[in-house]
Design an enzyme around this catalytic site. Structure first.
Site, PDB file in Angstrom:
ATOM      1  N   LYS A 145       4.949  35.187  21.858  1.00  0.00           N
ATOM      2  CA  LYS A 145       3.822  34.810  21.009  1.00  0.00           C
ATOM      3  C   LYS A 145       2.950  33.810  21.764  1.00  0.00           C
ATOM      4  O   LYS A 145       3.455  32.966  22.516  1.00  0.00           O
ATOM      5  CB  LYS A 145       4.380  34.169  19.734  1.00  0.00           C
ATOM      6  CG  LYS A 145       3.365  33.660  18.730  1.00  0.00           C
ATOM      7  CD  LYS A 145       4.130  33.014  17.583  1.00  0.00           C
ATOM      8  CE  LYS A 145       3.242  32.564  16.434  1.00  0.00           C
ATOM      9  NZ  LYS A 145       4.051  31.981  15.334  1.00  0.00           N
ATOM     10  N   LEU A 201      -1.695  29.687  12.767  1.00  0.00           N
ATOM     11  CA  LEU A 201      -0.264  29.963  12.563  1.00  0.00           C
ATOM     12  C   LEU A 201       0.167  29.852  11.111  1.00  0.00           C
ATOM     13  O   LEU A 201       1.359  29.943  10.818  1.00  0.00           O
ATOM     14  CB  LEU A 201       0.625  29.034  13.422  1.00  0.00           C
ATOM     15  CG  LEU A 201       0.257  28.889  14.892  1.00  0.00           C
ATOM     16  CD1 LEU A 201       1.256  27.972  15.592  1.00  0.00           C
ATOM     17  CD2 LEU A 201       0.199  30.243  15.580  1.00  0.00           C
ATOM     18  N   SER A 260       3.305  34.612  11.201  1.00  0.00           N
ATOM     19  CA  SER A 260       2.211  34.507  12.153  1.00  0.00           C
ATOM     20  C   SER A 260       2.484  35.159  13.500  1.00  0.00           C
ATOM     21  O   SER A 260       1.602  35.280  14.331  1.00  0.00           O
ATOM     22  CB  SER A 260       1.881  33.028  12.377  1.00  0.00           C
ATOM     23  OG  SER A 260       2.992  32.338  12.931  1.00  0.00           O
ATOM     24  N   ILE A 293       8.302  28.616  10.943  1.00  0.00           N
ATOM     25  CA  ILE A 293       8.459  27.446  10.084  1.00  0.00           C
ATOM     26  C   ILE A 293       8.518  27.859   8.617  1.00  0.00           C
ATOM     27  O   ILE A 293       8.905  27.079   7.773  1.00  0.00           O
ATOM     28  CB  ILE A 293       7.320  26.427  10.321  1.00  0.00           C
ATOM     29  CG1 ILE A 293       7.654  25.065   9.707  1.00  0.00           C
ATOM     30  CG2 ILE A 293       5.997  26.952   9.775  1.00  0.00           C
ATOM     31  CD1 ILE A 293       6.666  23.977  10.044  1.00  0.00           C
ATOM     32  N   GLY A 294       8.143  29.132   8.341  1.00  0.00           N
ATOM     33  CA  GLY A 294       8.172  29.613   6.972  1.00  0.00           C
ATOM     34  C   GLY A 294       8.265  31.122   6.881  1.00  0.00           C
ATOM     35  O   GLY A 294       7.698  31.728   5.977  1.00  0.00           O
ATOM     36  N   GLY A 295       8.957  31.719   7.854  1.00  0.00           N
ATOM     37  CA  GLY A 295       9.092  33.171   7.876  1.00  0.00           C
ATOM     38  C   GLY A 295       8.263  33.851   8.938  1.00  0.00           C
ATOM     39  O   GLY A 295       8.133  35.075   8.949  1.00  0.00           O
ATOM     40  N   SER A 296       7.688  33.086   9.868  1.00  0.00           N
ATOM     41  CA  SER A 296       6.736  33.634  10.840  1.00  0.00           C
ATOM     42  C   SER A 296       7.356  34.533  11.900  1.00  0.00           C
ATOM     43  O   SER A 296       6.641  35.230  12.611  1.00  0.00           O
ATOM     44  CB  SER A 296       5.979  32.495  11.538  1.00  0.00           C
ATOM     45  OG  SER A 296       5.042  31.917  10.669  1.00  0.00           O
TER      46      SER A 296
END
Length: 565
Positions: free
Chosen positions: A141, A199, A225, A246-249
């Site tokens: 990424k 992001l 992201s 950080i939250g499912g990225s």
């Protein structure tokens, strides 16, 4: 350091983005450029992964790029395959994939081939590989610094700069710790993939490459992201890929694109010298995750990185060496297919129940999971990660004058950062998080009273997201996957099946649990989702990545045997 744009000192952001796209396109060798006829044919297809892409590749490239990383590493290790052959094959496939799907924001084929040549010379001189990942082609990424490549993180204002500073002398010499580790282990970085601007969203879009479609179902989003990385893995454009989460990225792009992933707990993989959003927010740290075609691939790469002792060069990494797991012959799983707030769509419900049936068929135990409300976890998570008002996003947009992507506008309706929370407010949010973690752990331990073994469950089966992919712009309930970030547990994504419009029918008489459930449920379109990957989440314990990878293999093996019956 970031510098704001002054007057007309810089060209319009559109010109900068266009020049960037054209420059990267020129890095694809002429003999790897696809004819317009092929591109037009691809636009008419729902799925361009698998058979379509395989069909336009030569036999050698198709064969090499469909080998699992474990086989590639075995053959580069014994010298039966050269790093040059493997790297050239993946670079060619990645070039095709990018022309079909616009996944690559930074192309590094030339340097990759030079490195492959050096690795082959090393093998000839020493008669052994340079490291456990010798000759393995990798994509990242675009949130990691790689020597010889730029880093945009989805911002036009970061093009040809070091994190927005165009005067920096290190802009093409910067290197993230993960990159240093990968190359020390013998890996070859061939390209970097497109992220969402900032992001901070579950659909990948930016003003450089535009909206990123799902190659397995082109009417759907690739997720975010790390959407570009999910897409390039679906297209097998590298042997393994890395994103951030950080939250499912990492998990959502893996799920939507039908590939495996692991999101570890904080402190297992290096993040030093990696640019980020909301720098300084360390209560819920961004972690590095791995995406690939198999559990075996994830295991090989994770083990190699951990065995390199990254804590000796990155103070954020915990000094935990690789721990070979020893699983009991029969495992216990918690199971949740509906949290009482938002019910997943029919393909996800079917995938979860298939996994449950497969595990039970082969003697494993599956019990209901009724832990603390996951919607509460999602609310606490959001309060912490957005406490600074996301002011850095606006500073970075101002560098080029580019607009905020439409997906982010609802989060900033005034066109300005939200007022930041006070230190006292943040302290309360963190206390809420710690209390939630304690309740979650207590519940996990309490499952020992419900299992036949008298031990807590080994893992929990639950959705990644509510849908198999995402129709652009439709609502998404992300609490199921955000839970892993709030409690800092390791989690896997495991592909199970595909959505089928004839099987996964819309329940017209379904009674929604609430307004959000109604909106998510009404967003289900059996025809639009037909063929999309249906995946599950396998949630493990905190800092138990080795065990989770072994448990994940048990799930995969059970599903394979179950489907063959």
């Amino acid at each position: 350091m970031e510098h704001s744009r002054r007057g007309e000192d810089l060209p319009p952001w559109q010109e900068v983005a266009t020049e960037k796209r054209e420059r990267e396109a020129q890095k694809i060798p002429p003999e790897w450029r696809l004819p317009e006829e092929t591109l037009n044919r691809a636009r008419e297809l729902r799925n361009i992964a698998g058979h379509f892409l395989d069909g336009i590749l030569d036999d050698k490239t198709r064969h090499l790029t469909n080998l699992d990383a474990s086989i590639l590493l075995e053959r580069t290790r014994d010298g039966s395959l050269t790093a040059m052959d493997v790297t050239a094959a993946f670079c060619k496939r990645a070039a095709f994939a990018h022309q079909l799907n616009r996944s690559l924001i930074e192309i590094g084929f030339n340097n990759a081939l030079k490195r492959a040549k050096w690795l082959d010379e090393f093998w000839k001189s020493h008669h052994h590989p340079s490291g456990p990942l010798h000759g393995l082609p990798v994509t990242l990424k675009d949130q990691f610094h790689v020597k010889g490549m730029g880093t945009t993180m989805g911002y036009v204002g970061w093009i040809d700069s070091f994190e927005g500073d165009k005067t920096s002398e290190i802009k093409y010499r910067a290197e993230s710790e993960l990159v240093r580790k990968l190359e020390s282990l013998g890996a070859i970085i061939i390209a970097k993939t497109t992220p969402v601007q900032s992001l901070w969203y579950w659909e990948t879009n930016n003003n450089i490459l535009g909206y990123h479609q799902n190659p397995r179902c082109q009417n759907l989003s690739s997720g975010g992201s790390s959407g570009g990385e999910g897409g390039i893995q679906a297209l097998r454009g590298s042997a393994v890929g890395f994103g951030t989460d950080i939250g499912g990225s990492v998990s959502m792009p893996a799920a939507f694109n039908g590939v495996f992933s692991i999101k570890p707990s904080a402190g297992r993989l290096p993040t030093k010298d990696m640019p980020n959003s909301s720098l300084g927010q360390i209560h819920i740290p961004t972690v590095v995750g791995i995406l690939g075609p198999s559990i075996s691939t994830l295991r090989h790469v994770f083990q190699a990185l951990v065995s390199s002792e990254p804590w000796r060069t990155d103070p954020s990494v915990l000094p935990i060496p690789w721990r070979e797991p020893k699983l009991p012959s029969k495992l216990s799983f918690g199971f949740m297919d509906f949290d009482g707030v938002v019910k997943p769509h029919p393909p996800i419900i079917r995938a979860l129940r298939m996994a449950k049936a497969a595990l039970e068929k082969f003697g494993h135990e599956v019990i209901p999971w009724k832990g603390p409300p996951i919607q509460e976890a999602a609310a606490i998570h959001s309060s912490i990660i957005r406490a600074d008002g996301n002011f850095d996003v606006f500073l970075r947009l101002a560098l080029s004058g580019e607009p905020m992507i439409p997906q982010l506008v609802p989060f900033a309706p005034t066109g300005q950062p939200q007022p930041p929370k006070t230190a006292i407010e943040v302290a309360q949010y963190v206390q809420n998080m710690m209390n939630y973690r304690a309740r979650h752990l207590a519940y996990w331990q309490s499952t020992a009273s419900k299992t036949a073994t008298g031990q807590p469950v080994d893992a929990v089966l639950l959705p990644v997201a509510t849908s198999a992919g995402l129709i652009p712009g439709k609502p998404l309930y992300h609490a199921y996957i955000t839970l892993a970030n709030l409690i800092d547990h390791a989690t896997l994504v495991v592909p199970v099946t595909q959505a089928d419009q004839l099987v996964d029918t819309f329940e017209k008489d379904y009674t929604p649990a609430g307004e959000l459930d109604r909106r998510v449920w009404e967003a289900y379109d059996p025809v639009a989702y037909d063929g999309a990957p249906a995946t599950i989440q396998v949630l493990g314990g905190r800092l138990e990545e080795e065990k989770l990878l072994a448990v994940g293999q048990v799930v995969v093996d059970a599903l394979r045997e179950y489907k063959s019956l």
